[in-house]
Design a protein around this motif. Structure first.
Motif, PDB file in Angstrom:
ATOM      1  N   ARG A  39       0.841  -1.190   0.000  1.00  0.00           N
ATOM      2  CA  ARG A  39       0.000   0.000   0.000  1.00  0.00           C
ATOM      3  C   ARG A  39       0.882   1.248   0.000  1.00  0.00           C
ATOM      4  O   ARG A  39       1.823   1.353   0.773  1.00  0.00           O
ATOM      5  N   VAL A  40       0.561   2.195  -0.878  1.00  0.00           N
ATOM      6  CA  VAL A  40       1.290   3.465  -0.948  1.00  0.00           C
ATOM      7  C   VAL A  40       0.760   4.347   0.186  1.00  0.00           C
ATOM      8  O   VAL A  40      -0.444   4.572   0.281  1.00  0.00           O
ATOM      9  N   PRO A  41       1.643   4.836   1.066  1.00  0.00           N
ATOM     10  CA  PRO A  41       1.179   5.634   2.214  1.00  0.00           C
ATOM     11  C   PRO A  41       0.482   6.924   1.784  1.00  0.00           C
ATOM     12  O   PRO A  41       0.822   7.522   0.758  1.00  0.00           O
ATOM     13  N   ALA A  42      -0.476   7.343   2.582  1.00  0.00           N
ATOM     14  CA  ALA A  42      -1.192   8.589   2.325  1.00  0.00           C
ATOM     15  C   ALA A  42      -0.237   9.768   2.383  1.00  0.00           C
ATOM     16  O   ALA A  42       0.717   9.781   3.159  1.00  0.00           O
ATOM     17  N   ASN A  43      -0.496  10.747   1.549  1.00  0.00           N
ATOM     18  CA  ASN A  43       0.267  11.996   1.530  1.00  0.00           C
ATOM     19  C   ASN A  43      -0.609  13.026   0.833  1.00  0.00           C
ATOM     20  O   ASN A  43      -0.596  13.147  -0.388  1.00  0.00           O
ATOM     21  N   ILE A  44      -1.418  13.750   1.609  1.00  0.00           N
ATOM     22  CA  ILE A  44      -2.367  14.695   1.032  1.00  0.00           C
ATOM     23  C   ILE A  44      -2.221  16.077   1.652  1.00  0.00           C
ATOM     24  O   ILE A  44      -1.828  16.225   2.807  1.00  0.00           O
ATOM     25  N   ILE A  45      -2.535  17.085   0.857  1.00  0.00           N
ATOM     26  CA  ILE A  45      -2.634  18.440   1.385  1.00  0.00           C
ATOM     27  C   ILE A  45      -3.908  18.486   2.213  1.00  0.00           C
ATOM     28  O   ILE A  45      -4.971  18.080   1.757  1.00  0.00           O
ATOM     29  N   THR A  46      -3.792  18.954   3.430  1.00  0.00           N
ATOM     30  CA  THR A  46      -4.952  19.017   4.312  1.00  0.00           C
ATOM     31  C   THR A  46      -5.530  20.417   4.432  1.00  0.00           C
ATOM     32  O   THR A  46      -6.696  20.570   4.768  1.00  0.00           O
ATOM     33  N   GLU A  47      -4.716  21.431   4.126  1.00  0.00           N
ATOM     34  CA  GLU A  47      -5.186  22.801   4.310  1.00  0.00           C
ATOM     35  C   GLU A  47      -4.545  23.732   3.285  1.00  0.00           C
ATOM     36  O   GLU A  47      -3.347  23.658   3.027  1.00  0.00           O
ATOM     37  N   VAL A  48      -5.370  24.604   2.712  1.00  0.00           N
ATOM     38  CA  VAL A  48      -4.904  25.666   1.819  1.00  0.00           C
ATOM     39  C   VAL A  48      -5.511  26.968   2.319  1.00  0.00           C
ATOM     40  O   VAL A  48      -6.699  27.031   2.617  1.00  0.00           O
ATOM     41  N   ARG A  49      -4.666  27.993   2.418  1.00  0.00           N
ATOM     42  CA  ARG A  49      -5.144  29.321   2.814  1.00  0.00           C
ATOM     43  C   ARG A  49      -4.630  30.347   1.815  1.00  0.00           C
ATOM     44  O   ARG A  49      -3.493  30.242   1.348  1.00  0.00           O
ATOM     45  N   VAL A  50      -5.479  31.311   1.498  1.00  0.00           N
ATOM     46  CA  VAL A  50      -5.102  32.380   0.576  1.00  0.00           C
ATOM     47  C   VAL A  50      -5.334  33.707   1.286  1.00  0.00           C
ATOM     48  O   VAL A  50      -6.385  33.923   1.899  1.00  0.00           O
ATOM     49  N   TRP A  51      -4.336  34.564   1.174  1.00  0.00           N
ATOM     50  CA  TRP A  51      -4.355  35.853   1.866  1.00  0.00           C
ATOM     51  C   TRP A  51      -4.284  36.997   0.865  1.00  0.00           C
ATOM     52  O   TRP A  51      -3.500  36.956  -0.076  1.00  0.00           O
ATOM     53  N   HIS A  52      -5.080  38.019   1.108  1.00  0.00           N
ATOM     54  CA  HIS A  52      -4.970  39.292   0.392  1.00  0.00           C
ATOM     55  C   HIS A  52      -4.445  40.269   1.432  1.00  0.00           C
ATOM     56  O   HIS A  52      -5.171  40.690   2.332  1.00  0.00           O
ATOM     57  N   GLY A  53      -3.146  40.536   1.363  1.00  0.00           N
ATOM     58  CA  GLY A  53      -2.515  41.312   2.432  1.00  0.00           C
ATOM     59  C   GLY A  53      -2.617  40.529   3.736  1.00  0.00           C
ATOM     60  O   GLY A  53      -2.188  39.384   3.815  1.00  0.00           O
ATOM     61  N   GLU A  54      -3.231  41.123   4.753  1.00  0.00           N
ATOM     62  CA  GLU A  54      -3.411  40.464   6.053  1.00  0.00           C
ATOM     63  C   GLU A  54      -4.756  39.756   6.176  1.00  0.00           C
ATOM     64  O   GLU A  54      -5.029  39.119   7.190  1.00  0.00           O
ATOM     65  N   ARG A  55      -5.612  39.865   5.166  1.00  0.00           N
ATOM     66  CA  ARG A  55      -6.966  39.295   5.219  1.00  0.00           C
ATOM     67  C   ARG A  55      -7.003  37.934   4.542  1.00  0.00           C
ATOM     68  O   ARG A  55      -6.593  37.774   3.383  1.00  0.00           O
ATOM     69  N   MET A  56      -7.502  36.917   5.255  1.00  0.00           N
ATOM     70  CA  MET A  56      -7.662  35.594   4.657  1.00  0.00           C
ATOM     71  C   MET A  56      -8.921  35.617   3.789  1.00  0.00           C
ATOM     72  O   MET A  56     -10.003  35.933   4.273  1.00  0.00           O
ATOM     73  N   VAL A  57      -8.765  35.291   2.499  1.00  0.00           N
ATOM     74  CA  VAL A  57      -9.900  35.309   1.578  1.00  0.00           C
ATOM     75  C   VAL A  57     -10.368  33.907   1.201  1.00  0.00           C
ATOM     76  O   VAL A  57     -11.427  33.752   0.599  1.00  0.00           O
TER      77      VAL A  57
END
Length: 104
Positions: free
Chosen positions: A39-57
């Motif tokens: 079995r190939v071990p799991a390896n996934i992105i769990t979180e993505v965040r995008v910021w416009h300056g200091e504001r999370m959009v």
């Protein structure tokens, strides 16, 4: 270190900022079997965040159903040409990456 995040941010005709993101990542679900039967071990992105300056959009929680090299597109209000848009991600193995661009 992982490959840079490909980010494009531009002001649309309606005034909204359009953001397109391409993340180079294998996104292994942990369910695939390799040629040797292991079995190939799991390896996934769990979180993505995008910021416009200091504001999370954008804040996205990703899971095993996401394909390799995830591509995201969305828009938000309030951006101006020259402002900074930053994208960061984290995966289940502790890898992280952050890159940024200026809005065109």
């Amino acid at each position: 270190m992982s490959e840079p995040i490909r980010i494009r941010a531009r002001i649309r005709d309606d005034g909204f900022t359009e953001v397109r993101v391409l993340i180079a990542h294998v996104m292994e679900s942990g369910r695939r079997i390799d040629a040797s039967g292991a079995r190939v071990p799991a390896n996934i992105i769990t979180e993505v965040r995008v910021w416009h300056g200091e504001r999370m959009v954008l804040h996205a929680a990703l899971g095993t159903a996401m394909a390799a090299n995830p591509w995201l597109a969305f828009h938000f209000a309030g951006g101006r040409i020259g402002d900074t848009v930053a994208v960061d991600w984290a995966d289940d193995r502790g890898a992280r990456r952050r890159d940024e661009v200026r809005i065109a």
